[in-house]
Motif scaffolding. Structure first.
Motif, mmCIF file in Angstrom:
data_model
loop_
_atom_site.group_PDB
_atom_site.id
_atom_site.type_symbol
_atom_site.label_atom_id
_atom_site.label_comp_id
_atom_site.label_asym_id
_atom_site.label_seq_id
_atom_site.Cartn_x
_atom_site.Cartn_y
_atom_site.Cartn_z
ATOM 1 N N ARG A 45 1.214 -1.175 -0.438
ATOM 2 C CA ARG A 45 0.176 0.036 0.298
ATOM 3 C C ARG A 45 0.796 1.154 0.021
ATOM 4 N NH1 ARG A 45 -3.228 -3.245 3.361
ATOM 5 N NH2 ARG A 45 -2.382 -2.201 5.209
ATOM 6 N N GLY A 150 0.098 -3.786 -11.091
ATOM 7 C CA GLY A 150 -0.278 -2.651 -10.071
ATOM 8 C C GLY A 150 -1.174 -1.624 -10.775
ATOM 9 N N PHE A 249 -5.154 0.391 -3.610
ATOM 10 C CA PHE A 249 -5.470 -1.014 -3.490
ATOM 11 C C PHE A 249 -4.780 -2.517 -4.566
ATOM 12 C CE2 PHE A 249 -8.876 1.748 -1.795
ATOM 13 C CZ PHE A 249 -9.018 0.763 -0.558
ATOM 14 N N ALA A 250 -5.177 -1.828 -6.006
ATOM 15 C CA ALA A 250 -4.626 -2.584 -7.079
ATOM 16 C C ALA A 250 -2.559 -3.046 -6.380
ATOM 17 C CB ALA A 250 -4.031 -1.084 -8.063
ATOM 18 N N TRP A 252 -2.060 -3.504 -3.073
ATOM 19 C CA TRP A 252 -1.660 -4.793 -2.926
ATOM 20 C C TRP A 252 -2.631 -5.861 -2.817
ATOM 21 C CZ3 TRP A 252 -7.224 -6.444 -1.337
ATOM 22 C CH2 TRP A 252 -6.880 -7.078 -0.521
ATOM 23 N N TRP A 253 -3.397 -5.668 -3.620
ATOM 24 C CA TRP A 253 -4.189 -7.046 -4.362
ATOM 25 C C TRP A 253 -3.058 -7.594 -5.451
ATOM 26 C CZ3 TRP A 253 -7.874 -6.404 -9.985
ATOM 27 C CH2 TRP A 253 -7.728 -7.762 -9.519
ATOM 28 N N HIS A 256 -0.750 -9.758 -2.883
ATOM 29 C CA HIS A 256 -1.521 -10.830 -2.831
ATOM 30 C C HIS A 256 -1.390 -11.979 -3.710
ATOM 31 C CE1 HIS A 256 -4.202 -13.309 -1.713
ATOM 32 N NE2 HIS A 256 -5.275 -13.174 -1.694
ATOM 33 N N ALA A 257 -1.840 -11.859 -4.470
ATOM 34 C CA ALA A 257 -1.703 -12.286 -6.159
ATOM 35 C C ALA A 257 -0.426 -13.084 -6.117
ATOM 36 C CB ALA A 257 -2.037 -11.646 -7.471
#
Length: 270
Positions: A45, A150, A249-250, A252-253, A256-257
């Protein structure tokens, strides 16, 4: 006397072939990937907010410079076209718009606007580099991949939100050709346009009453950029809010991926 050997003259019997048994390789037990740690999520983030924010700022600089550079060309082309209507079939009466435009392009202000376009691209790349550095120093898995993925996700989401905004808000201002909006038409005959050579009657239009020099001064690139510059800069800064939020948010996503897989447990079996 020689005693004959009963084994002579008989074929030799071979032992039956044993089936081939391949060696057993060590088996790896598949384990699910561990969840993204809180430290990695915080780093992702942070990289999206700082690195992604700088990247979007660079694109905003380039976009604002392109708009300010295109504005004098568009206004000069319109004024130049109006000059043909004022010349009664001769050359454009406002032909001076192009020399003043070329003079402005060679001035310090014009060079600064042109140089801002590649400068914004450099700032964009620096922002992505800072993002990758933040992720790498924090130990996030695949920092470069997280950064580019991201940014791509944030850019796609920003375009999608912009399209939805134009569809939902545009009709209220008559922004779509297939949707109605408020009637913004007006009748020029309601006001007296005598100072411009037109009283409202199309047959009463006098092109000679319009000063071509006034139109050329309207198309002065220096004045146009000076007037539009603050508004373009303010609009560019405001437009960065949504992409930066999406980048947080992108990033962080994607972290995670693309998180690191679990270490396999090897069991050697005979």
């Amino acid at each position: 006397m020689t005693v004959p050997n009963p084994a002579q003259g008989q074929p030799m019997q071979q032992a039956p072939a044993q089936p081939y048994v391949p060696p057993v390789a060590p088996t790896q037990t598949t384990t699910p990937r561990p969840p993204l740690s809180k430290a990695d999520a915080h780093r992702a983030r942070l990289a999206g907010g700082i690195g992604g924010g700088i990247a979007w700022l660079g694109l905003g600089i380039s976009q604002a410079a392109i708009l300010l550079l295109a504005l004098p060309f568009i206004v000069s082309a319109v004024i130049f076209g109006i000059g043909f209507a004022l010349s009664d079939g001769g050359p454009s009466a406002t032909g001076g718009v192009w020399p003043q435009l070329t003079d402005w392009l060679g001035s310090a202000a014009g060079i600064a606007v042109i140089a801002a376009i590649p400068l914004g691209v450099v700032v964009w790349l620096v922002g992505l580099w800072i993002s990758a550095r933040i992720l790498r120093r924090g130990g996030v898995h695949r920092p470069v991949g997280v950064t580019w993925a991201g940014f791509g996700i944030a850019a796609a989401a920003n375009i999608l939100l912009g399209s939805l905004g134009s569809i939902t808000i545009g009709p209220a201002f008559g922004g779509l050709p297939f949707a109605g909006g408020p009637n913004l038409d007006f009748d020029p005959s309601d006001t007296y346009w005598g100072a411009q050579g037109w009283s409202g009657d199309p047959g009463d239009f006098d092109p000679g009453a319009i000063d071509p020099g006034l139109l050329e001064r309207i198309a002065d690139p220096g004045q146009l950029v000076a007037l539009a510059g603050p508004w373009v800069a303010l609009g560019s800064l405001v437009s960065l809010i949504v992409p930066i939020i999406l980048s947080i948010f992108a990033w962080w996503w994607m972290a995670h991926a693309l998180r690191a897989p679990a270490r396999p447990e090897v069991d050697a079996t005979a």
